[in-house]
Design a protein around this motif. Structure first.
Motif, PDB file in Angstrom:
ATOM      1  N   ARG A 114       0.817  -1.213   0.000  1.00  0.00           N
ATOM      2  CA  ARG A 114       0.000   0.000   0.000  1.00  0.00           C
ATOM      3  C   ARG A 114       0.850   1.262   0.000  1.00  0.00           C
ATOM      4  N   ILE A 115       1.968   1.244   0.718  1.00  0.00           N
ATOM      5  CA  ILE A 115       2.838   2.420   0.803  1.00  0.00           C
ATOM      6  C   ILE A 115       3.751   2.446  -0.422  1.00  0.00           C
ATOM      7  N   PRO A 116       3.744   3.527  -1.205  1.00  0.00           N
ATOM      8  CA  PRO A 116       4.583   3.543  -2.416  1.00  0.00           C
ATOM      9  C   PRO A 116       6.056   3.744  -2.057  1.00  0.00           C
ATOM     10  N   ARG A 117       6.893   3.488  -3.021  1.00  0.00           N
ATOM     11  CA  ARG A 117       8.330   3.689  -2.875  1.00  0.00           C
ATOM     12  C   ARG A 117       8.662   5.126  -3.280  1.00  0.00           C
ATOM     13  N   VAL A 118       9.458   5.809  -2.449  1.00  0.00           N
ATOM     14  CA  VAL A 118       9.795   7.213  -2.668  1.00  0.00           C
ATOM     15  C   VAL A 118      11.184   7.308  -3.278  1.00  0.00           C
ATOM     16  N   GLN A 119      11.273   8.046  -4.370  1.00  0.00           N
ATOM     17  CA  GLN A 119      12.544   8.240  -5.055  1.00  0.00           C
ATOM     18  C   GLN A 119      12.827   9.738  -5.142  1.00  0.00           C
ATOM     19  N   LEU A 120      14.001  10.163  -4.697  1.00  0.00           N
ATOM     20  CA  LEU A 120      14.395  11.571  -4.689  1.00  0.00           C
ATOM     21  C   LEU A 120      15.368  11.839  -5.824  1.00  0.00           C
ATOM     22  N   THR A 121      15.156  12.966  -6.499  1.00  0.00           N
ATOM     23  CA  THR A 121      16.023  13.390  -7.600  1.00  0.00           C
ATOM     24  C   THR A 121      16.464  14.821  -7.350  1.00  0.00           C
ATOM     25  N   GLU A 122      17.732  15.098  -7.558  1.00  0.00           N
ATOM     26  CA  GLU A 122      18.257  16.444  -7.326  1.00  0.00           C
ATOM     27  C   GLU A 122      17.591  17.435  -8.272  1.00  0.00           C
ATOM     28  N   MET A 123      17.078  18.517  -7.699  1.00  0.00           N
ATOM     29  CA  MET A 123      16.417  19.547  -8.489  1.00  0.00           C
ATOM     30  C   MET A 123      17.146  20.882  -8.402  1.00  0.00           C
ATOM     31  N   GLY A 124      17.722  21.185  -7.232  1.00  0.00           N
ATOM     32  CA  GLY A 124      18.368  22.475  -7.038  1.00  0.00           C
ATOM     33  C   GLY A 124      17.378  23.506  -6.525  1.00  0.00           C
ATOM     34  N   PRO A 125      17.866  24.570  -5.958  1.00  0.00           N
ATOM     35  CA  PRO A 125      19.283  24.928  -5.817  1.00  0.00           C
ATOM     36  C   PRO A 125      19.941  24.246  -4.620  1.00  0.00           C
ATOM     37  N   PHE A 126      21.282  24.175  -4.663  1.00  0.00           N
ATOM     38  CA  PHE A 126      22.091  23.702  -3.558  1.00  0.00           C
ATOM     39  C   PHE A 126      22.876  24.894  -3.023  1.00  0.00           C
ATOM     40  N   VAL A 127      22.662  25.238  -1.748  1.00  0.00           N
ATOM     41  CA  VAL A 127      23.311  26.412  -1.158  1.00  0.00           C
ATOM     42  C   VAL A 127      23.896  26.029   0.191  1.00  0.00           C
ATOM     43  N   ASP A 128      25.104  26.499   0.445  1.00  0.00           N
ATOM     44  CA  ASP A 128      25.746  26.374   1.750  1.00  0.00           C
ATOM     45  C   ASP A 128      25.821  27.762   2.378  1.00  0.00           C
ATOM     46  N   PHE A 129      25.164  27.922   3.528  1.00  0.00           N
ATOM     47  CA  PHE A 129      25.109  29.205   4.222  1.00  0.00           C
ATOM     48  C   PHE A 129      25.979  29.163   5.469  1.00  0.00           C
ATOM     49  N   SER A 130      26.556  30.310   5.787  1.00  0.00           N
ATOM     50  CA  SER A 130      27.243  30.499   7.067  1.00  0.00           C
ATOM     51  C   SER A 130      26.475  31.555   7.864  1.00  0.00           C
ATOM     52  N   LEU A 131      26.405  31.361   9.178  1.00  0.00           N
ATOM     53  CA  LEU A 131      25.670  32.283  10.029  1.00  0.00           C
ATOM     54  C   LEU A 131      26.505  33.527  10.323  1.00  0.00           C
ATOM     55  N   ARG A 132      25.859  34.683  10.238  1.00  0.00           N
ATOM     56  CA  ARG A 132      26.512  35.958  10.532  1.00  0.00           C
ATOM     57  C   ARG A 132      25.728  36.686  11.617  1.00  0.00           C
ATOM     58  N   ARG A 133      25.369  37.942  11.371  1.00  0.00           N
ATOM     59  CA  ARG A 133      24.653  38.723  12.375  1.00  0.00           C
ATOM     60  C   ARG A 133      23.207  38.252  12.509  1.00  0.00           C
ATOM     61  N   HIS A 134      22.606  38.603  13.619  1.00  0.00           N
ATOM     62  CA  HIS A 134      21.203  38.282  13.838  1.00  0.00           C
ATOM     63  C   HIS A 134      20.602  39.270  14.826  1.00  0.00           C
ATOM     64  N   GLN A 135      19.312  39.390  14.806  1.00  0.00           N
ATOM     65  CA  GLN A 135      18.567  40.251  15.732  1.00  0.00           C
ATOM     66  C   GLN A 135      17.397  39.465  16.284  1.00  0.00           C
ATOM     67  N   GLU A 136      17.368  39.314  17.593  1.00  0.00           N
ATOM     68  CA  GLU A 136      16.304  38.550  18.226  1.00  0.00           C
ATOM     69  C   GLU A 136      15.034  39.381  18.357  1.00  0.00           C
TER      70      GLU A 136
END
Length: 342
Positions: A227-249
């Protein structure tokens, strides 16, 4: 400060009513703003993030002189004018190159924001795969315990959920789940070496915080024989790597007002979601769970089936007297015999 506008006709009245607080809010509209200097990388990142946010996205094509951490009056004006509550600001400077600021407002007032630096980027157009349909609700996957324990990553998780999460729905069809946005953070030992301030709080250098990896995949459901289907993932994009900088609470008073919930309806209270029924809670899957408190039971006073053989006897003398009285009762209770007629 913005003044309250009184409606002059029925059309303007309907427009003001549409902006009033609702029990179930509409999908958030995001405004993408370009600073005076952005660069090619920042422009592509904002373009791809806007593609994931469509159709609830507004792009300002002109460059704007904006410094959100110093003056937020422009953001508040745009938020009130366009009925938007999210901002994605891209700008690049010599001190902070390739910067992306995600800001959130409440009641046309700046609530909180977080600045991210683009460390690595792969554009949406570089993946020659099938893309998802614009406007479909994405699945969000946060793969790190830091998103539940560290305050900086908890704030970033809340901002990304408000940015990419679609409208609130009660149920969804499986074919409607076309893509998933995965946000992961690699574990780092630098989080344990933060310095303590004199007031007792801990200060952490943003350079020591691990990067945040954002990945997007398309979802394909294939038959699996069950009953449960098989899930297949395919890369779509975008791929981003972020670094944390300033923030305001967020301001505590404003955050308390933003998190305020309406009073529960009568039908919700009957289901156990109100304060009238205790020991009831709704789990993450939406199921109602109850807790039962049972006092300690004294098995000596437990009511069982009454049997003569289980009756307690006080003593032998008492037992003989009781047996004699029982026999006399039986003899007295026996009916007299009939005499035969001669």
């Amino acid at each position: 400060m913005l003044q309250a506008v009184k409606p002059k006709n029925a059309r303007s009245k309907r427009a003001l009513e549409a902006r009033e607080p609702k029990e179930v809010e509409d999908q958030r509209t995001a405004i993408f703003v370009h600073g005076m200097k952005t660069g090619e990388v920042v422009d592509k990142v904002m373009k791809d993030m806007m593609a994931l946010k469509q159709p609830h996205a507004i792009s300002f094509s002109q460059k704007n002189t904006i410094r959100p951490f110093e003056d937020a009056s422009s953001l508040e004006f745009w938020a009130h004018k366009n009925d938007a509550s999210m901002f994605v600001i891209g700008q690049s400077t010599k001190k902070r190159p390739a910067g992306i600021v995600i800001a959130r407002t409440f009641d046309s007032k700046l609530l909180d924001m977080c600045e991210l630096g683009v460390e690595k980027f792969v554009s949406l157009s570089e993946f020659k795969t099938q893309k998802s349909t614009p406007g479909h609700k994405p699945m969000l996957h946060f793969a790190s315990e830091l998103f539940d324990t560290h305050p900086r990553y908890m704030q970033l998780k809340s901002l990304l959920m408000d940015l990419f999460n679609g409208e609130v729905v009660d149920s969804i069809c499986l074919p409607g789940l076309e893509h998933v946005i995965s946000i992961t953070v690699a574990p780092s030992e630098a989080l344990q070496t933060s310095s303590a301030l004199p007031d007792g709080t801990r200060h952490e250098d943003p350079k020591n915080l691990p990067n945040v990896h954002l990945r997007t995949y398309t979802v394909k459901l294939t038959p699996s024989g069950v009953r449960i289907p098989r899930v297949q993932l395919t890369e779509m994009g975008p791929f981003v790597d972020f670094s944390l900088r300033r923030h305001q609470e967020a301001d505590p008073d404003m955050l308390k007002a933003a998190m305020k919930r309406p009073k529960l309806k009568k039908q919700d209270i009957e289901k156990g979601l109100g304060k009238k029924k205790k020991n009831l809670e709704v789990d993450e899957m939406g199921d109602l769970r109850g807790r039962i408190h049972v006092a300690k039971q004294d098995l000596g006073k437990l009511q069982t089936r009454k049997m003569k053989g289980l009756k307690e006897q006080s003593g032998e003398g008492d037992g003989d007297a009781s047996m004699s009285t029982d026999q006399s009762e039986v003899e007295d209770a026996s009916p007299p015999k009939r005499q035969k007629r001669g």
